[in-house]
Design an enzyme around this catalytic site. Structure first.
Site, PDB file in Angstrom:
ATOM      1  N   PRO A   1       0.847  -1.198   0.000  1.00 39.18           N
ATOM      2  CA  PRO A   1       0.000   0.000   0.000  1.00 39.18           C
ATOM      3  C   PRO A   1       0.879   1.243   0.000  1.00 39.18           C
ATOM      4  O   PRO A   1       1.804   1.346   0.803  1.00 39.18           O
ATOM      5  CB  PRO A   1      -0.786  -0.129   1.321  1.00 39.18           C
ATOM      6  CG  PRO A   1       0.045  -1.017   2.182  1.00 39.18           C
ATOM      7  CD  PRO A   1       0.786  -1.937   1.269  1.00 39.18           C
TER       8      PRO A   1
ATOM      9  N   MET B   1       0.635   5.525  -0.238  1.00 38.79           N
ATOM     10  CA  MET B   1      -0.220   6.703  -0.239  1.00 38.79           C
ATOM     11  C   MET B   1      -0.049   7.497  -1.534  1.00 38.79           C
ATOM     12  O   MET B   1       1.070   7.718  -2.003  1.00 38.79           O
ATOM     13  CB  MET B   1       0.109   7.598   0.957  1.00 38.79           C
ATOM     14  CG  MET B   1      -0.281   6.999   2.306  1.00 38.79           C
ATOM     15  SD  MET B   1      -2.065   6.695   2.439  1.00 38.79           S
ATOM     16  CE  MET B   1      -2.687   8.383   2.412  1.00 38.79           C
TER      17      MET B   1
ATOM     18  N   CYS C   1       3.169   3.293   9.495  1.00 39.91           N
ATOM     19  CA  CYS C   1       3.369   4.631   8.918  1.00 39.91           C
ATOM     20  C   CYS C   1       3.842   5.606   9.993  1.00 39.91           C
ATOM     21  O   CYS C   1       3.224   5.701  11.059  1.00 39.91           O
ATOM     22  CB  CYS C   1       2.067   5.123   8.295  1.00 39.91           C
ATOM     23  SG  CYS C   1       2.222   6.751   7.519  1.00 39.91           S
TER      24      CYS C   1
ATOM     25  N   LYS D   1       0.336  -4.871   9.079  1.00 35.69           N
ATOM     26  CA  LYS D   1       1.603  -4.445   8.468  1.00 35.69           C
ATOM     27  C   LYS D   1       2.320  -3.572   9.482  1.00 35.69           C
ATOM     28  O   LYS D   1       1.771  -2.564   9.931  1.00 35.69           O
ATOM     29  CB  LYS D   1       1.370  -3.673   7.165  1.00 35.69           C
ATOM     30  CG  LYS D   1       2.662  -3.374   6.398  1.00 35.69           C
ATOM     31  CD  LYS D   1       2.359  -2.768   5.031  1.00 35.69           C
ATOM     32  CE  LYS D   1       3.610  -2.681   4.169  1.00 35.69           C
ATOM     33  NZ  LYS D   1       4.563  -1.661   4.653  1.00 35.69           N
TER      34      LYS D   1
END
Length: 353
Positions: free
Chosen positions: A18, A20, A101, A145
């Site tokens: 993934p 952003m 993140c 994750k």
């Protein structure tokens, strides 16, 4: 305790991280076309946005993308459970919670990498999502994750305790971005590059917890590197390498799963029906072509390919003909490689004339 369903091993070997602002539905359709067997992931979407936002945009999903996972951000178990139900109702094959993140916005919201300091909260969130999906009769896995740790916490015991706590709540699959996250002093970009990679921790986790499904992520840039990880873990997840050099995805898919290796031009022309269907729906070409720019990375004519698309895709009325123009120009440049040099076509005396 309810255990989240396992993911078929063949769907774990190759995946795209993934990212952003990058892995939207157009990007994922392109990657699926390149790699039919890869597991794909959305950009991170906060649970509140899923519940209250524009779902037609945030959860846009083309049927060709499967298997595809929805990555959620958040730290409130009830909201995450509700968002997970919504995500599966929209057809996603996996719900993944972001615990890696490091951005300031994520820190302010107490989610992302911050969650590695709160393993019980992550466990409660996983348990809530697993239970919510079970209540709805949905057989969709809930996964994590994460990083190896936060800031200067390099304690293997802390990392293993985090994994064990979350696994005890029902999580079977963990994507390990094999470096620490620094919450102060490094930008998100630097967090992807500066903290040293320690793949050995992911490998050790798989050895000590063989019942868990472990995916290695972080810094994987080549065919050889990706393949090596399969010797120690259940799969390799590529991030920026897959985006900037998407043909790598195709080569890995063919090498690991079989099939015929196609040229870049063949692959892109195969995407024409999708692109034209999106244009007919009012999608601007630039929203699709921005994901195609790396297709000829490192190849002769690659710069011309990027230039044609970058300069033309934003213009009114831009359509497939622009992509064909970029392809033709690039392929012509590549054909020139096969032509003999001037000195080879002429005699030595002529060459000196």
């Amino acid at each position: 305790m309810t255990v989240s369903p396992a993911i078929p091993p063949s769907q774990l070997r190759l995946s795209v991280a993934p990212m952003m602002d990058w892995t939207d539905t157009h990007c994922r359709v392109f990657h699926r076309h390149l790699a039919p067997h890869a597991r794909l992931y959305t950009e991170m979407v906060h649970a509140n946005a899923v519940i209250h936002g524009d779902r037609s945009r945030l959860l846009a999903l083309d049927p060709v993308e499967h298997p595809v996972a929805l990555q959620l951000g958040g730290s409130e178990p009830g909201l995450l459970a509700q968002a997970a139900q919504i995500g599966t109702a929209h057809g996603f094959d996996e719900i993944n919670l972001n615990c890696g993140c490091p951005s300031d916005r994520v820190q302010a919201g107490r989610f992302g990498a911050c969650l590695m300091r709160e393993p019980q909260l992550v466990a409660d969130s996983v348990a809530a999502m697993v239970a919510a999906l079970e209540d709805r009769g949905v057989d969709v896995p809930v996964t994590i994750k994460c990083r190896l740790g936060v800031d200067d916490d390099h304690d293997w015991g802390h990392f293993l305790a985090f994994i064990d706590t979350v696994a005890a709540a029902g999580c079977r699959m963990f994507v390990i971005h094999a470096r620490n996250a620094w919450l102060q002093g490094l930008s998100p970009k630097e967090n992807r590059e500066v903290p040293p990679l320690r793949y050995d921790w992911a490998y050790q986790l798989k050895r000590e917890r063989p019942q868990l499904q472990i995916i290695v992520n972080g810094g994987i840039a080549t065919h050889e590197e990706a393949t090596q990880h399969l010797e120690h873990a259940d799969g390799a997840m590529l991030g920026r390498a897959a985006y900037h050099d998407p043909y790598l995805l195709h080569r890995l898919d063919v090498a690991w799963f079989g099939g015929a290796l196609k040229t870049r031009g063949e692959l892109l022309r195969g995407l024409r029906p999708y692109i034209e269907s999106q244009l007919a729906r009012g999608v601007h070409l630039k929203h699709i072509t921005r994901h195609l720019l790396g297709l000829f990375a490192g190849e002769r004519g690659g710069r011309a390919f990027r230039q044609v698309l970058s300069e033309g895709a934003h213009k009114s009325g831009a359509d497939w003909s622009l992509i064909e123009q970029a392809l033709s120009l690039t392929e012509s440049s590549q054909d020139m490689r096969d032509e003999p040099a001037l000195g080879q076509t002429l005699g030595s005396g002529q060459a000196r004339a």
